[in-house]
Design an enzyme around this catalytic site. Structure first.
Site, mmCIF file in Angstrom:
data_model
loop_
_atom_site.group_PDB
_atom_site.id
_atom_site.type_symbol
_atom_site.label_atom_id
_atom_site.label_comp_id
_atom_site.label_asym_id
_atom_site.label_seq_id
_atom_site.Cartn_x
_atom_site.Cartn_y
_atom_site.Cartn_z
ATOM 1 N N ASP A 1 0.744 -1.240 0.106
ATOM 2 C CA ASP A 1 0.169 0.050 -0.011
ATOM 3 C C ASP A 1 1.066 1.329 0.173
ATOM 4 O OD1 ASP A 1 -2.184 -1.862 0.463
ATOM 5 O OD2 ASP A 1 -2.855 -0.854 2.246
ATOM 6 N N HIS B 1 3.807 -2.185 2.993
ATOM 7 C CA HIS B 1 3.754 -0.885 2.600
ATOM 8 C C HIS B 1 5.272 -0.551 1.579
ATOM 9 C CE1 HIS B 1 0.900 -0.359 5.856
ATOM 10 N NE2 HIS B 1 0.411 0.532 5.388
HETATM 11 ZN ZN ZN Z 1 -2.614 3.203 3.351
#
Ligand code: ZN
Length: 252
Positions: free
Chosen positions: A54, A210
């Site tokens: 993400d 991430h």
């Molecule tokens: Zn996020």
């Protein structure tokens, strides 16, 4: 079967919305923000891990891509709305390498995107167009910032999920968190341990990671994550709209 699934997508929706006073006005907005034909989720395979990244793209993205390439692993990237040439190039390279690009939100500003269903759709409309510009294809899947049910969308999440689903999008939460976004920034060893512990007893693992600029430790942890999951018998796949989603339950 999730709410609204059977009624998902279709270009006739805006006119139907205009005719029925019971239908929310936002259904007629953003006529390009559809995922295409309604797809039934059918892929529900044992011992599959879906690595998801993400908040990118960023300088970390090509580093992640290099490691995935080295191991022959496909993954999923839920991107934010960076429209500069370099970011578009990273998105293009990600798609060309066979990974899936999904929407995460343009701004990632919780108070803005969760102000209303309309606000979220407007944000997604911009991001869908950006991904189209970068890759030639509109996205079909998304991950809500903070997950589908969170402290910022408490008043609207049922309506929001219903509308996103009506438009044919499939959304994915996660069942394994790397905690790589936790305050203090865990090191690579801790991130890998979180992911390996979290997946140990699962038959399907959707792993939250991430690839934003500050996540060098995530990149460093990635080989150990991949090798550890392979040792546990997992294979890796990219998410598609056909994959049966992992989703959070509605709160109380
Ligand atoms: Zn996020």
């Amino acid at each position: 079967m999730r709410p609204g699934w059977a009624a998902a997508a279709g270009s006739a929706a805006p006119s139907a919305a205009a005719q029925n006073p019971e239908t929310p006005a936002y259904q007629a907005l953003f006529p390009d923000l559809y995922a295409g034909e309604a797809l039934r989720s059918t892929v529900n395979t044992d011992k599959v891990a879906y690595l998801t990244f993400d908040d990118g793209p960023s300088e970390r993205t090509p580093e992640v891509l290099e490691i995935l390439e080295r191991y022959g692993v496909k993954a999923t990237f839920f991107v934010t709305g960076r429209g500069d040439g370099q970011s578009l190039q990273w998105m293009r390279e990600t798609a060309e390498a066979g990974h899936t690009l999904g929407m995460h939100s343009c701004t990632h500003d919780y108070s803005e995107i969760y102000a209303s269903v309309e606000a979220f759709l407007e944000d997604c409309d911009g991001l869908s167009t950006l991904i189209l510009k970068a890759t030639g294809q509109r996205p079909q899947i998304l991950r809500f910032p903070g997950g589908s049910v969170n402290a910022y969308n408490a008043g609207i999440y049922q309506e929001l999920i219903a509308e996103i689903t009506r438009r044919g999008f499939v959304y994915f939460d996660w069942n394994v968190s790397s905690a790589d976004a936790a305050p203090g920034g865990p090191d690579a060893e801790a991130i890998a341990a979180n992911v390996l512990d979290g997946g140990a007893d699962l038959r399907r693992a959707v792993v939250l990671l991430h690839d934003s600029a500050g996540k060098a430790a995530t990149v460093e942890a990635l080989p150990a994550i991949i090798e550890g999951y392979q040792a546990m018998g997992f294979t890796f796949e990219a998410l598609t709209p056909e994959v049966v989603p992992i989703i959070f339950g509605y709160a109380g």
